[in-house]
Write an enzyme that holds these catalytic residues in place. Sequence first.
Site, PDB file in Angstrom:
ATOM      1  N   SER A 238       0.830  -1.190   0.000  1.00 20.98           N
ATOM      2  CA  SER A 238       0.000   0.000   0.000  1.00 20.98           C
ATOM      3  C   SER A 238       0.875   1.255   0.000  1.00 20.98           C
ATOM      4  O   SER A 238       1.690   1.437  -0.893  1.00 20.98           O
ATOM      5  CB  SER A 238      -0.954  -0.053   1.195  1.00 20.98           C
ATOM      6  OG  SER A 238      -1.972   0.892   1.074  1.00 20.98           O
ATOM      7  N   ASP A 461      -8.924  -3.998  -6.379  1.00 19.67           N
ATOM      8  CA  ASP A 461      -8.487  -3.352  -5.134  1.00 19.67           C
ATOM      9  C   ASP A 461      -9.046  -1.933  -5.088  1.00 19.67           C
ATOM     10  O   ASP A 461      -8.886  -1.164  -6.044  1.00 19.67           O
ATOM     11  CB  ASP A 461      -6.963  -3.332  -5.093  1.00 19.67           C
ATOM     12  CG  ASP A 461      -6.381  -2.802  -3.794  1.00 19.67           C
ATOM     13  OD1 ASP A 461      -7.135  -2.302  -2.946  1.00 19.67           O
ATOM     14  OD2 ASP A 461      -5.153  -2.884  -3.639  1.00 19.67           O
ATOM     15  N   HIS A 490      -6.868  -6.195  -0.564  1.00 20.75           N
ATOM     16  CA  HIS A 490      -5.790  -5.209  -0.517  1.00 20.75           C
ATOM     17  C   HIS A 490      -4.569  -5.832   0.137  1.00 20.75           C
ATOM     18  O   HIS A 490      -4.549  -6.104   1.337  1.00 20.75           O
ATOM     19  CB  HIS A 490      -6.265  -3.990   0.270  1.00 20.75           C
ATOM     20  CG  HIS A 490      -5.271  -2.881   0.344  1.00 20.75           C
ATOM     21  ND1 HIS A 490      -4.754  -2.263  -0.769  1.00 20.75           N
ATOM     22  CD2 HIS A 490      -4.695  -2.263   1.409  1.00 20.75           C
ATOM     23  CE1 HIS A 490      -3.918  -1.312  -0.406  1.00 20.75           C
ATOM     24  NE2 HIS A 490      -3.859  -1.296   0.911  1.00 20.75           N
TER      25      HIS A 490
END
Length: 548
Positions: A238, A461, A490
């Site tokens: 991320s 996502d 994710h």
Amino acid sequence: MRAAALYSAAGSLLVTTLAAVPAGGAPATGGLPGAAELRGTEVAVARARAAGIDFGACSSADVPHAPGNLRCGTVTVPLDYTHPDGKQIKLTVSRIAATHRDPHNSKRKVRRQGALVFNPGGPGASSMSFPLIGVAPQWQRIAAAYDLVGYAPRGVGRSAPLSCEDPKRYVKAPTASPAHPSEAYKRQRIAQAKAYARGCAERSGGTLRHYTSLNNARDLDVLRAALGEDRLTFMGASYGTYFGALYAAMFPSHVRRMVLDSAVDPAPDKIWYRDNLDQSAAFEGRWADFRGWVARHDDVYKLGDTAGKVQRSYETARQRLAGRAAGGKVGPGQLQNAFLMAGYYDDFWPSRAEALSAYLHGDPKPLVRLAAPSARTAAEAENGSAVYTAVECNDASWPTDWKVWDRDNTRLARVAPFETWDNAWLNLPCAYWPAPRQRPLDVRTGPGELPAVLILAAERDAATPYPGALEMNRRLAGSVLVTERDAGTHGIGGGANQCVNGYLEAYLLQGRVPVRRASCAPHLSPKAGEPAKKSRRNVPRGRAGRRV
């Protein structure tokens, strides 16, 4: 970007041109790595290599109930890299040494390949517990070859911690969460955003401007040296993909192998205002995925046999909670936050559907267990939010005119109401930010400048929408992209998809990558009534907004 305060498997609307001058009239700073910062980094790296890390027993503040083989220490970095002899801060680090044991052949001794450093994202997340993942079956071969290393980035945990408000106030509940807020509610949230920005400045003691993605990348190079590594093996999830990409652009010769899992779009004009709008739009599609799954299991949850009927069940719960909070603490805001997690991780779908069903059928306890804020974790949650806000607000210019925010989010909420306004409120302090802003680095590498980077992405996502992975792939020359098709979890590396894990292992253990792109079929959808898989909670999941 708003991301879950949880754990990754390893966890655009046309927008007005952003204002060039930040709130408060402070000029935007260059942001590009300059000579002074480079010299400061070199000084800090040399010191860290000489000092190393004195690993010892972990404190309960760093990793509660840590096993004996998990060792902890600190690495010292300058608060300000333009003044490497000035104020220093200590980052906490954790490590479990490579086991050298082949899980498939007990007689074979595995060669150590160095340290694998992991960052779960945020900004504001810690990976201090990451090394514990080595006992999971899908991580054992990697743990045999690598020291697994976690750390708390600057501002997080005991690493020069940031705070913007009293933690008790941060978890105050119940709260509202209107999808289409009134003008009075907007004025209330503007006042809160201004107060929060002031609190960040007042409680930081003048250090606020130094919490940036560029400094996170510089800290990573100091950590590399302190670990005794000539070149870095890194896995970022991320937000961790963004400053991992910054690291690759700033220190390409220092990269050995790099995995970017669930990539943030690094285009300078996306960081961070437009990235957050893209994220809110993507969550609408993921929310639809969840509702469709619940509808297919109407025999279990009794929430409706179409996505529309499930939406009506959810709205019924919102209305009831607005009138009377469940357990005195779960209002519409807490409901929305709990179901936002279903947008991040589909292994949470059963627990969310079960809690909503139980509430609507007269039992609020499962919903209260899921959604009520915890006083026990209030300080950690507030600290993570403070770091998230500081880094994103410092990293780039944001619109300083409320009319821009109001227009863009009002338009987006017409087609994507689920997450739009809650995401806007989270980031609104950046409109009134008291510290100077930086210009985002234009992340690019040329052919041959660094080894092949492995990018992992799920096609649906929402926290880091798939176009960001495509953009990252274009900008890092020689990088390869592995896509999990028709899936939206994710953070996918080391998770439920064995095809993805095969590419991850081949890269980390042998340096092998596909020619340019590869794809994997989606992992199996969760079973109705199935509890969340405990194995997927062992690795900090990337946070992309409340956090990337």
